[in-house]
Every structure is written in structure tokens, then in C-alpha cells.
Enzyme design. Structure first.
Site, short mmCIF file in Angstrom:
data_model
loop_
_atom_site.label_atom_id
_atom_site.label_comp_id
_atom_site.label_asym_id
_atom_site.label_seq_id
_atom_site.Cartn_x
_atom_site.Cartn_y
_atom_site.Cartn_z
N ARG A 164 0.84 -1.21 0.00
CA ARG A 164 0.00 0.00 0.00
C ARG A 164 0.87 1.26 0.00
O ARG A 164 0.56 2.24 0.69
CB ARG A 164 -0.96 0.00 1.19
CG ARG A 164 -1.90 -1.18 1.24
CD ARG A 164 -2.83 -1.26 0.04
NE ARG A 164 -3.64 -2.47 0.09
CZ ARG A 164 -3.30 -3.61 -0.52
NH1 ARG A 164 -2.20 -3.68 -1.24
NH2 ARG A 164 -4.06 -4.67 -0.44
N SER A 238 -11.27 -0.25 3.08
CA SER A 238 -10.43 -0.68 4.22
C SER A 238 -9.69 0.53 4.78
O SER A 238 -8.94 1.18 4.05
CB SER A 238 -9.44 -1.75 3.77
OG SER A 238 -10.12 -2.89 3.29
N GLU A 334 -4.84 3.60 5.95
CA GLU A 334 -4.61 3.64 4.51
C GLU A 334 -4.92 5.01 3.93
O GLU A 334 -4.16 5.55 3.14
CB GLU A 334 -5.43 2.56 3.79
CG GLU A 334 -4.90 1.15 3.98
CD GLU A 334 -5.52 0.17 2.99
OE1 GLU A 334 -5.96 0.60 1.93
OE2 GLU A 334 -5.54 -1.04 3.29
#
Length: 338
Positions: A164, A238, A334
Site C-alpha cells: 500500500r 479498508s 490507509e
């Protein structure tokens, strides 16, 4: 180049959080970026690049010039013996790209169906799902340097992809605008099926050799069952990264919580399911102000209606402290908090 002032950003972020852009410019190509840089008023001003708004938490109005990336186009640019190379404008919907490739008979992205956001944001985050990451299918991208105005082409090595993560969240954060992305879809196609939810679908259906379309449909069904539609409930997908720990740390946690969901990594480390950690701390379905934790998936924070960015941040921090207090693990968000 289209310049607008006093633009509400609520429709342009999937959390549906209130914020205003003092100045917003719609970017349809490289030339528009250069036009902004050459503009006597906009050129010297700070810039904020906005794609699909699926990976941000807006906590305030934006005084920086918002560059709303709306570059379009989907095409097959090369057919090689080992791969198909497809190109997409950065403003295209990522899921629409996945569906388009399958419609063209070009499999390889099906595991990443229904990931929210635009194509241009995909390399920034190195998006991934169900055993596949963008870097596994990446060929190159085009971007415009926000300092020089020059167009540049970056390959996978130059993008420095991590979990990520990419150079666009590090050294190039806020310094370039991605305009086009090219992906490499390997030939012959091989399914990626090692993820638990997909293995369960194979067992349930008796389909042991699914084709790309079947995997696409399974992934869509799984995601829709677990994750809320941003058009109905504001969210950014998420919210936390799955933490990666050493084998020793994993054994220690398993000793205390044998049911913890964990996955071995190639380097010997283990990835833990952040959603499981949050659920174990009792957060599923809980609310702080008008922000809450989704009832069906503890990894997703949602806007219960009228939430502000500060409420989302407060909830996220409370979850981080709770998980750290029980497991000694610091969850990393995130989305980018603005």
C-alpha cells in the site's frame, strides 16, 4: 482547462465528508496541468491532486488549488507473445477498467474488481486484493512534474512499490500528476486462487478451475457482502493496513489469541488481519459521534450521516489505541488525512 471556485468536495470523496475547494481545476490531459503551472495566479499556489476521493479523509476546506484528474480513455496498446499491454486514463474508474478488460477478452485484473477509486490513484496506493497487487500487473505510467511541467514515464522500479505504498506517497508526494497508466496482463493467463475466501467459493460451488469471469463475479459477490457501497454509506473502504509482524511476534500473539487470522509472507514474516484485531477489541458496529465501524466488516469506518472528518479521525485514533493496548500493534491508516 476548466477553473471553478467555491466547489463542494462532498460529492468528490467517498466518505461524503464536507469540505470546500477554494479553487478547482478539471484536468483532462497533460496540457491542462502545464496550463495551471503557467497561470499567473494558480502557478505559484500549492496544489492538491484529487482522483476518485476514495482514499482521503477531509478535515478542512482546501486552500490549495485542487487538480481534479479526469483523464479518460481505455485501449489495448500492444499484444505481445507474453502479455497484453493496456492503457487507461488516470480519471477512469478502476472497476470499470477491470470490467472492460474482461469484456475485451483480456484477463488478469479480476482479483482486484470493485476496488473503489480511479486508475490514477491505483499506483499511488499500490492497490491490491485477494492475492494480487497492482505492482504484479504494472507496466509503466505517465505523469506531469508539478515543478517543471515536464511529462515523464516511470516503470515499476522507479515507482518503488511497497505494501500500500509507492514513491508517490514518499519522495514524489504532491509533486506530480499521474495522467495515464499501462498494465501488463500475462499470457497465458493463470488464475490467482490462494486467498481463503476464493478457496471457500471453490469448495462451495465445486468449481475447481474457475475462469477469469467466474473469479471476477466471486470477488464482486464477496466484496459486496462485506463492504458498504459508498453511494449508500460514506466510507473509504479498508481504513487500516494489515500489519506485518515477525514470525516471533506472530507466535507470541497466537499463543495469547490462537484464533487470530494471519498469512505467511515470502520473506518469513506474517501479515495479520487488521479487521480481526479491531473486531477482537469489540469495535464492530460501534459509533463515535457520527462516524462508526461497519457492522459487517470491522476494517471499514463509515459515515453514519453528517459526519465530519474530525469525527472519523477521532474514531480511528481510538481504535488504534485499543488495538495497541491489547496486542502491542500500531495500526497504520490507509487513507490520507487532509
Amino acid at each position: 482547462m476548466q477553473i471553478e471556485t467555491g466547489v463542494s468536495l462532498k460529492p468528490y470523496n467517498t466518505f461524503a465528508l464536507p469540505a470546500l475547494a477554494h479553487t478547482l481545476v478539471r484536468i483532462a490531459g497533460d496540457a491542462d496541468v502545464r496550463a495551471v503551472l503557467d497561470h499567473p495566479r494558480l502557478g505559484p499556489a500549492p496544489k492538491f491532486v484529487l482522483g476518485g476521493g476514495s482514499n482521503i479523509v477531509l478535515t478542512r476546506d482546501l486552500t490549495a488549488v485542487v487538480l481534479k484528474v479526469e483523464v479518460r480513455g481505455l485501449r489495448l496498446v500492444q499484444e505481445r507473445s507474453d502479455a497484453w499491454i493496456v492503457e487507461a486514463g488516470a480519471g477512469e474508474s478502476w472497476h470499470d477498467l477491470v470490467a472492460w478488460t474482461l469484456d475485451q477478452g483480456l484477463p488478469g485484473l479480476e482479483n482486484m474488481a470493485l476496488i473503489p477509486g480511479t486508475v490514477g490513484a491505483a499506483p499511488v496506493q499500490n492497490i491490491g486484493a485477494y492475492g494480487l497487487e497492482l505492482k504484479d500487473r504494472f507496466e509503466s505510467l505517465d505523469a506531469v512534474d508539478l515543478v517543471t511541467g515536464r511529462s515523464v514515464r516511470l516503470d515499476a522500479t522507479m515507482c518503488r512499490f511497497g505494501y500500500r505504498d509507492s514513491i508517490f506517497k514518499q519522495a514524489l508526494a504532491g509533486k506530480s500528476v499521474i495522467t495515464r497508466v499501462r498494465l501488463r496482463l500475462p499470457r497465458p493467463w493463470q488464475p490467482v486462487l490462494g486467498y481463503l475466501d476464493l478457496e471457500r467459493r471453490m469448495a462451495e460451488t465445486g468449481i475447481t478451475s474457475p475462469d477469469a469471469r467466474q473469479i471476477f463475479e466471486w470477488v464482486c459477490e464477496i466484496r459486496r457482502a462485506k463492504l458498504p457501497d459508498p453511494a449508500v454509506i460514506g466510507n473509504a473502504g479498508s481504513f487500516f493496513k494489515n500489519p506485518v509482524v515477525t514470525a516471533e511476534q506472530c507466535r507470541d500473539i497466537i499463543g495469547r489469541d490462537p484464533a487470530i487470522v494471519h498469512y505467511p509472507m515470502p520473506d518469513g514474516s506474517f501479515k495479520l488481519a487488521a479487521g480481526w484485531l479491531i473486531d477482537a477489541c469489540g469495535w464492530k458496529g460501534k459509533t463515535v459521534g457520527r462516524a462508526g465501524v461497519y457492522e459487517k466488516q470491522a476494517l471499514v469506518l463509515v459515515n453514519r450521516g453528517g459526519a465530519r472528518g474530525a469525527e472519523v479521525v477521532t474514531l480511528a485514533r481510538a481504535i488504534q489505541e485499543s488495538v495497541y493496548g491489547r496486542f502491542g500493534i500500531r495500526l497504520e491508516p490507509e487513507p490520507v488525512v487532509v
